[in-house]
Design a protein around this motif. Structure first.
Motif, PDB file in Angstrom:
ATOM      1  N   LYS A  51       0.848  -1.185   0.000  1.00 21.07           N
ATOM      2  CA  LYS A  51       0.000   0.000   0.000  1.00 21.07           C
ATOM      3  C   LYS A  51       0.883   1.234   0.000  1.00 21.07           C
ATOM      4  N   ILE A  52       0.554   2.184  -0.817  1.00 20.29           N
ATOM      5  CA  ILE A  52       1.234   3.473  -0.798  1.00 20.29           C
ATOM      6  C   ILE A  52       0.590   4.303   0.299  1.00 20.29           C
ATOM      7  N   LEU A  53       1.416   4.820   1.194  1.00 21.22           N
ATOM      8  CA  LEU A  53       0.911   5.625   2.299  1.00 21.22           C
ATOM      9  C   LEU A  53       0.962   7.102   1.919  1.00 21.22           C
ATOM     10  N   VAL A  54      -0.084   7.810   2.260  1.00 16.83           N
ATOM     11  CA  VAL A  54      -0.212   9.221   1.911  1.00 16.83           C
ATOM     12  C   VAL A  54      -0.030  10.072   3.164  1.00 16.83           C
ATOM     13  N   ILE A  55       0.846  11.075   3.044  1.00 18.93           N
ATOM     14  CA  ILE A  55       1.045  12.055   4.115  1.00 18.93           C
ATOM     15  C   ILE A  55       0.193  13.265   3.784  1.00 18.93           C
ATOM     16  N   ASP A  56      -0.338  13.904   4.818  1.00 19.84           N
ATOM     17  CA  ASP A  56      -1.164  15.093   4.599  1.00 19.84           C
ATOM     18  C   ASP A  56      -0.361  16.205   3.920  1.00 19.84           C
ATOM     19  N   GLY A  57      -0.991  17.330   3.712  1.00 18.23           N
ATOM     20  CA  GLY A  57      -0.350  18.458   3.036  1.00 18.23           C
ATOM     21  C   GLY A  57       0.116  19.524   4.008  1.00 18.23           C
TER      22      GLY A  57
ATOM     23  N   GLU B 222      -8.761  16.989  10.441  1.00 19.85           N
ATOM     24  CA  GLU B 222      -9.916  16.194  10.003  1.00 19.85           C
ATOM     25  C   GLU B 222     -10.082  16.232   8.494  1.00 19.85           C
ATOM     26  N   ARG B 223      -9.862  17.387   7.895  1.00 18.85           N
ATOM     27  CA  ARG B 223      -9.984  17.491   6.439  1.00 18.85           C
ATOM     28  C   ARG B 223      -8.982  16.572   5.746  1.00 18.85           C
ATOM     29  N   TYR B 224      -7.772  16.525   6.265  1.00 16.98           N
ATOM     30  CA  TYR B 224      -6.768  15.635   5.676  1.00 16.98           C
ATOM     31  C   TYR B 224      -7.171  14.170   5.878  1.00 16.98           C
ATOM     32  N   ALA B 225      -7.702  13.837   7.035  1.00 17.40           N
ATOM     33  CA  ALA B 225      -8.152  12.464   7.285  1.00 17.40           C
ATOM     34  C   ALA B 225      -9.300  12.110   6.332  1.00 17.40           C
ATOM     35  N   MET B 226     -10.252  13.018   6.165  1.00 18.23           N
ATOM     36  CA  MET B 226     -11.379  12.766   5.257  1.00 18.23           C
ATOM     37  C   MET B 226     -10.921  12.641   3.812  1.00 18.23           C
ATOM     38  N   ALA B 227      -9.808  13.316   3.473  1.00 20.97           N
ATOM     39  CA  ALA B 227      -9.278  13.244   2.108  1.00 20.97           C
ATOM     40  C   ALA B 227      -8.489  11.957   1.877  1.00 20.97           C
ATOM     41  N   GLY B 228      -8.251  11.182   2.951  1.00 23.52           N
ATOM     42  CA  GLY B 228      -7.605   9.880   2.802  1.00 23.52           C
ATOM     43  C   GLY B 228      -6.168   9.801   3.274  1.00 23.52           C
ATOM     44  N   ALA B 229      -5.663  10.839   3.937  1.00 28.07           N
ATOM     45  CA  ALA B 229      -4.277  10.788   4.420  1.00 28.07           C
ATOM     46  C   ALA B 229      -4.118   9.672   5.452  1.00 28.07           C
TER      47      ALA B 229
ATOM     48  N   TYR C   5     -10.749   8.560  12.965  1.00 28.27           N
ATOM     49  CA  TYR C   5     -10.811   8.235  11.543  1.00 28.27           C
ATOM     50  C   TYR C   5     -10.131   6.919  11.175  1.00 28.27           C
ATOM     51  N   SER C   6      -9.438   6.305  12.105  1.00 35.92           N
ATOM     52  CA  SER C   6      -8.787   5.030  11.811  1.00 35.92           C
ATOM     53  C   SER C   6      -9.815   3.922  11.677  1.00 35.92           C
ATOM     54  N   THR C   7      -9.557   3.024  10.745  1.00 33.83           N
ATOM     55  CA  THR C   7     -10.359   1.815  10.573  1.00 33.83           C
ATOM     56  C   THR C   7      -9.376   0.648  10.447  1.00 33.83           C
TER      57      THR C   7
END
Length: 183
Positions: free
Chosen positions: A5-11, A50-57, A99-101
């Protein structure tokens, strides 16, 4: 990449803060000290995370890029370095928890910026940077970081002091938190 899995860091945090309407009283007369908002406007900082978490970070960085005591001293806030760093980590930890699952766990990245002084240019002594970063890293550990990230590094001595401080903070806290470096 099969099975990986490619992990995404927030902005960026700073530009997100700049785009928000921050109440004047939240700055406490220290406009531009984004780290202060961890204590004075946590709901706004939390909203960015939260916005970054909702965007999938997958990795969400703390609002602690400049939380070292020598940077905060420029605002007369060096005495609050521990508080602001720990609170910055706690805010992200809360968001990651929500936001973790099982399919997408979220991780707290403890942001350590280069600061405003570089040891190679004689702005700050290595020992002072190491000691300040050690206290800073212990506060991030106490706030719940999962990973340290030395960001925007440009000075080899700054990197060395940061890595040694992380090692020392881990030793003093009995942890083994991994580290990332962005040069």
């Amino acid at each position: 990449l099969t099975g990986k899995k490619i992990l995404v860091i927030d902005g960026a945090m700073g530009t997100q803060i700049q785009s928000m309407e921050i109440p004047e009283e939240a700055w406490e007369g220290k406009e531009g000290c984004n780290e202060l908002l961890n204590a004075t406007a946590p709901e706004l900082i939390r909203r960015i995370h939260e916005r970054y978490a909702m965007a999938g970070a997958d990795h969400i960085k703390t609002n602690t890029f400049g939380s070292m005591n020598w940077v905060l001293d420029e605002y007369g806030l060096g005495h609050r370095a521990r508080e602001l760093a720990q609170r910055g980590a706690e805010l992200v930890k809360e968001v990651c928890g929500e936001y973790s699952t099982p399919q997408q766990p979220r991780f707290v990245l403890g942001s350590i910026g280069p600061g405003t002084k570089l040891p190679s240019l004689g702005h700050i002594g290595y020992d002072e940077m190491f000691e300040g970063n050690t206290e800073f890293c212990k506060a991030l550990i106490d706030g719940g970081v999962d990973i340290f990230i030395l960001e925007t590094c440009q000075d080899p001595l700054q990197i060395k002091a940061g890595l040694h401080a992380i090692e020392e903070a881990n030793k003093q806290r009995g942890t083994n938190i991994p580290t990332m470096v962005s040069v």
